[in-house]
Write an enzyme that holds these catalytic residues in place. Sequence first.
Site, PDB file in Angstrom:
ATOM      1  CG  ASP A   5      -1.607   0.969   1.381  1.00  0.00           C
ATOM      2  OD1 ASP A   5      -2.066   1.491   0.313  1.00  0.00           O
ATOM      3  OD2 ASP A   5      -1.190   2.063   1.742  1.00  0.00           O
ATOM      4  CG  ASP A   7      -1.400   7.604  -0.892  1.00  0.00           C
ATOM      5  OD1 ASP A   7      -0.738   8.188  -1.244  1.00  0.00           O
ATOM      6  OD2 ASP A   7      -1.991   6.695  -1.663  1.00  0.00           O
ATOM      7  CG  ASP A 205      -1.988   3.170   6.013  1.00  0.00           C
ATOM      8  OD1 ASP A 205      -2.693   3.838   6.535  1.00  0.00           O
ATOM      9  OD2 ASP A 205      -2.565   2.150   5.020  1.00  0.00           O
TER      10      ASP A 205
END
Length: 246
Positions: A5, A7, A205
């Site tokens: 991921d 960002d 996250d």
Amino acid sequence: VYIWDMDETLILLKSLLNGSYAEAFAGLKDAQKGVEIGKMWEKHILQISDDFFFYEQIENCNKPFLEALSKYDDGQDLSDYDFNQDGFDDLNKRKLAYRHRLIANKYKQGLHNILDPEMMDLWDALYKMTDEYTDGWLSSARALLEQRHINVLVTSGSLIPSLVKCLLFRLDNLIVYSSWDVGKLQCFQWIKERFRNTRFCAIGDGWEECEAAQTMNWPFIKVDLRPHRFPGLTLRTVGFYFSIVY
């Protein structure tokens, strides 16, 4: 294949802008400084996207990856092509494919072939300031990616600014998928088709990449601001997750 991921995992921006990064340190970080750093990154990303990557023209034409329109590209020589006078509109896939081809070339060449020395100095200073503020988050991410394995990035943001983010945050020439319109599970499925007969691990996250990894029966490693997890992540740690699933 490691599927990252982008960002708030490899690149910190939103958490700088909204102060949540500083909050995780219970008063040890200057939240306002984080906001100011984030705003400078935002300005750089938008300016480079518009000036060099056609973002102002194609903002409403987000595609999930750079090659998505390659079948519409007839291979025309673009060296003298006038992108400002070709009558481009959102429905013209061939003209959009031309733009994607040029974007792909610029992305491959890197920012050193785009920015002037003054901009390069500003960019270098901002990167160092951000890395220092985040205790080496950016350089740790980069060092992990430079070790020998295949890395693919998936972002919930739109494709063009995400490619620019990769360049600015020194994550050069990585494969990027945008889940903006299609969701992360679809991106994961495309990545599995692209790299057959191999093992996969997702790192992020958020809940969406976690659910997508579970659906694919892949190990998932959660990166968290608390307790400042990422700079401590190593391939040895990742190996433990692999051994559990595979």
